[in-house]
Design an enzyme around this catalytic site. Structure first.
Site, PDB file in Angstrom:
ATOM      1  N   ARG A  30      36.163  33.939  42.135  1.00  0.00           N
ATOM      2  CA  ARG A  30      36.241  33.549  43.550  1.00  0.00           C
ATOM      3  C   ARG A  30      37.596  33.827  44.179  1.00  0.00           C
ATOM      4  O   ARG A  30      37.837  33.426  45.308  1.00  0.00           O
ATOM      5  CB  ARG A  30      35.894  32.058  43.748  1.00  0.00           C
ATOM      6  CG  ARG A  30      34.533  31.651  43.208  1.00  0.00           C
ATOM      7  CD  ARG A  30      33.424  32.395  43.867  1.00  0.00           C
ATOM      8  NE  ARG A  30      32.115  31.803  43.548  1.00  0.00           N
ATOM      9  CZ  ARG A  30      30.968  32.407  43.841  1.00  0.00           C
ATOM     10  NH1 ARG A  30      30.948  33.572  44.441  1.00  0.00           N
ATOM     11  NH2 ARG A  30      29.824  31.818  43.541  1.00  0.00           N
ATOM     12  N   ASP A  48      26.922  35.657  34.212  1.00  0.00           N
ATOM     13  CA  ASP A  48      26.721  35.747  35.660  1.00  0.00           C
ATOM     14  C   ASP A  48      27.320  34.516  36.349  1.00  0.00           C
ATOM     15  O   ASP A  48      26.724  33.909  37.228  1.00  0.00           O
ATOM     16  CB  ASP A  48      25.233  35.889  36.012  1.00  0.00           C
ATOM     17  CG  ASP A  48      25.034  36.415  37.431  1.00  0.00           C
ATOM     18  OD1 ASP A  48      26.010  36.939  38.004  1.00  0.00           O
ATOM     19  OD2 ASP A  48      23.921  36.286  37.968  1.00  0.00           O
ATOM     20  N   HIS A  65      30.629  27.224  42.257  1.00  0.00           N
ATOM     21  CA  HIS A  65      30.499  26.815  43.663  1.00  0.00           C
ATOM     22  C   HIS A  65      31.169  25.469  43.876  1.00  0.00           C
ATOM     23  O   HIS A  65      31.226  24.642  42.964  1.00  0.00           O
ATOM     24  CB  HIS A  65      29.026  26.689  44.061  1.00  0.00           C
ATOM     25  CG  HIS A  65      28.387  27.999  44.401  1.00  0.00           C
ATOM     26  ND1 HIS A  65      28.811  28.788  45.444  1.00  0.00           N
ATOM     27  CD2 HIS A  65      27.349  28.657  43.833  1.00  0.00           C
ATOM     28  CE1 HIS A  65      28.057  29.875  45.503  1.00  0.00           C
ATOM     29  NE2 HIS A  65      27.164  29.833  44.537  1.00  0.00           N
TER      30      HIS A  65
END
Lengths: 425, 322
Positions: A65, A305, A309
């Protein structure tokens, strides 16, 4: 550089087929001796007591991220989480903000990773500028900046001519291209098209979303010399296409996200957003076909994967939440669970997270061998633990495996001969 | 364990008709019946929900559903607050914030309509204990009070469900009404439920919900006792799901002529609002077979029943206290 001796470990190397008890001598960041080690004066000795020594894991698809969405996670947090979970290399797709389509962004990522001093972070360059599917980025420059390959970052190139040229140009520099086999128009949904999506009133994604993308990309790839890899297969139909292509001797490869080997769309029955994934969770038939494909070697790589979040992104009615699962904490444990469940042999399971991704990207690591980088994970196969919010080292707490019990865990992780993870005393 | 039932199997929220046992479904209908007497009286109120606050929280526009929920709450003597929210400005995080803010106003019950499937269940999982959530429609997932008022209307006209052939015609794929009807009618033991639609309006594996699938309207209506037309949204033409209204009406529109293959005593229903000349012909909608306006009236009693049941209140106890 420090000299480390790992004593009395079960040495497991899927590349060479090695499986025997012995020692590993490490100096200057590399393995200098393996097996019967003599004439080696270590600065530090790690007593393995028969625990497993395996090549450090290489996770072929992990989002940190950073740059762009550091409210969710960052390079330092995820590189540390990876190291504590036995992963020594995170391969990050280029869909950052800004996109990794120029050497400056790639260098930033590599610098931040170095500063973190945990797992290595390997950046994949963008296959098209801005991942917009229109123009080619400076691929040679990306390679020089340290990108071992290129990726569409989850945004399939819609224009077939652009895709062909991107693959052709990449092949000039022998850069493997990692594609997302999806037809975006057919993929407007959040769960496998089938009884569960129909029950829940959610838009379904048919397997055709995968096969239409896969078939088109295979056809275009065959017009080029490029080394093409397909990321995140999810369906029995996709497996069939891949099996047929490999049967024709095509030089292609594919991976699967580890959660697809354990979960199905029925896990989403209570609208739990942790099971909102892309590609979506599918039927048990698909899950079994994917397991078989890994066993048969049709799918050679397993990745996490990883998509951490923040809480807000996963809070709300199912379809309104962001897709993706936090996965680095559970990759090793899940892969070894496939061995416990007798889906895969130990060597095959470990190959899928070590030597196979290393070979795809031309990395030196992923093996236990004299001269190889000392990226090594020590595993206690019988150290039961529960996956909980607190156990997750990633900043992303959106794991679909919360509450699961696992038996194997990484006790020590060495990266380039540096001990970056060990039991807390 | 379903979030809408408590440990005794009683309704705590009302989110879906899926998984409800026949006794509970029948109890809702029976309770509604006892309230329908109240509605007929000149004094149309019972004090069952006196002092309670019901918030109608509508993220999608609605006229009849919101109005009948409001009437139902008022006839139970509750205080009612209507809140309309523009969904284009609302995202997941503010949804929870909004819920907390409204809850701070000491609401006892939320009636929620939202465009996302699972929204009502999301609210139910986040409200304080003791606060009830009624689903007034979530995405394509469920519209349970609509299905119960339809079941109520069918029972009024046809009695027992066991012998009934029920045909649901139209946009099944995007219909929360159809899904809730299928679960409710199956729960009540319906003889046969059919869905009739072109393939673009049928969701994947719809037969797994326990229905017979028909593409041909004539075959689907044959000997049917109950025929339900669903509303066709105009957007479906833009999404390449259908060529146009004229062709749709020709093949799937209900008319007196098309209904000839149905049972002579068949009733015709529609959840509203009606697109006349698209899914149903005016002469049929306004004709003697149509029970469409009865559905609206019955909506009040059914919603009164559900509101009192989720708060653990019975109309009998109300009568004693008056």
């Amino acid at each position: 550089m420090s000299r480390i001796l790992i004593r009395n470990a079960r040495l497991i190397d899927p590349d060479s087929g090695l499986d025997s008890t012995g020692d590993i001598a490490i100096a200057d960041g590399r393995i200098v001796a393996l097996g019967e080690v003599s004439d080696f004066t270590p600065v530090q000795t790690i007593e393995a007591d028969g625990q497993w020594a395996i090549p450090g894991l290489i996770d072929l698809a992990a989002r940190t991220r950073e740059p762009g969405a550091t409210r969710k996670a960052d390079i330092a947090s995820e590189a540390r989480a990876a190291a504590s979970a036995g992963i020594t290399t995170l391969v990050v797709p280029p869909d950052t903000q800004p996109v990794m389509d120029s050497p400056s962004v790639v260098e930033l990522v590599h610098h931040r990773a170095e500063a973190a001093g945990a797992a290595r972070v390997v950046a994949l360059g963008a296959l098209t500028t801005g991942l917009a599917g229109e123009q080619l980025p400076g691929m040679a420059g990306l390679a020089a900046a340290g990108c071992p390959g290129l990726s569409d970052g989850g945004y399939p190139v819609a224009d077939s001519l652009v895709l062909r040229r991107a693959l052709e140009y990449a092949s000039t520099f022998a850069l493997p291209c990692l594609l997302t086999p999806v037809d975006t128009a057919l993929a407007q949904g959040c769960l496998n098209e089938g009884p569960t999506a129909t029950r829940l009133g959610l838009a379904g994604v048919p397997a055709a979303a995968e096969t239409a993308g896969l078939g088109r990309q295979m056809a275009i790839a065959s017009a080029t010399q490029a080394r093409v890899h397909f990321g995140r297969l999810s369906s029995v139909e996709g497996v069939r296409l891949m099996t047929a292509a490999l049967g024709e001797g095509r030089k292609l490869s594919a991976d699967v996200a580890v959660h697809q080997l354990f979960l199905t769309d029925q896990d989403a029955m209570e609208f739990d957003p942790r099971f909102h994934l892309q590609p979506p969770l599918r039927d048990i038939i698909d899950r079994e076909a994917l397991r078989q494909a890994v066993s048969d070697g049709v799918i050679r790589i397993i990745c996490s994967d990883h998509q951490p979040h923040d809480q807000d992104a996963k809070d709300g009615p199912f379809a309104s939440t962001e897709p993706g699962a936090s996965g680095i904490d559970t990759l090793l444990a899940l892969v070894l669970r496939l061995v416990e469940e007798e889906v895969l042999s130990l060597h095959k399971a470990l190959a899928a997270v070590t030597i196979e991704p290393a070979k795809l990207l031309g990395l030196e690591s992923g093996r236990l061998a004299e001269g190889a980088p000392a990226d090594i994970t020590l595993v206690n196969p019988n150290a039961p633990w529960f996956c909980t919010n607190e156990s997750l080292q990633s900043r992303g707490k959106n794991s679909p495996f919360l509450g699961w019990e696992f038996s194997a865990r990484a006790t020590h992780t060495l990266i380039a001969g540096r001990l970056v993870h060990q039991p807390t005393q | 364990m379903s979030v809408q039932l408590d440990e005794n199997g009683q309704l705590r929220h009302f989110l879906t008709t899926e998984g409800l046992d026949p006794a509970l479904l029948t109890r809702i209908l029976d309770t509604a019946e006892s309230f329908s007497g109240v509605i007929g009286k000149s004094v149309k109120k019972v004090p069952l929900l006196r002092g309670r606050t019901v918030i109608n929280l509508f993220f999608e526009s609605s006229t009849r559903t919101r109005t009948t929920f409001e009437l139902a709450a008022k006839r139970l003597s509750a205080d009612v607050l209507n809140v309309s929210v523009d969904t284009t400005t609302t995202k997941g995080e503010s949804l929870l914030d909004m819920l907390r803010n409204l809850q701070a106003m000491q609401a006892d019950m939320f009636v929620i309509r939202h465009s996302q499937s699972g929204a009502a269940e999301y609210f139910a999982r986040h409200v304080d204990p003791g606060v009830a959530v009624l689903n007034a429609g979530d995405g394509w997932h469920a519209h349970p009070t609509q299905a119960m008022l339809d079941a109520y209307t069918i029972r009024q006209h046809k009695g027992d469900f066991e012998q009934l052939r029920i045909a649901i015609v139209g946009d099944i794929a995007h219909s929360r009404v159809a899904r809730s009807q299928i679960h409710a009618f199956n729960g009540l033991g319906a003889g046969e439920i059919r869905v009739v639609a072109p393939n673009t309006l049928l969701p994947g594996d719809i037969d797994s919900l326990g229905v017979q699938v028909y593409n041909d309207l004539g075959a689907g209506l044959r000997d049917a006792d109950v025929v339900i037309a669903l509303r066709l949204q105009r957007e479906r033409m833009q999404g390449a799901l259908l060529p146009g209204e004229a062709e749709y009406f020709r093949h799937y529109g209900l008319s007196e002529a098309r209904l000839r293959s149905a049972h002579p005593q068949a009733i015709v229903m529609h959840p509203g609002p009606i697109n006349r000349g698209v899914e149903i012909d005016s002469s049929l909608a306004d004709g003697p077979r149509s029970v469409i306006l009865e559905q609206v009236t019955n909506g009040i009693a059914v919603r009164m029943a559900v509101m009192s049941l989720v708060l653990g209140l019975q109309p009998e106890t109300a009568r004693e206290s008056t």
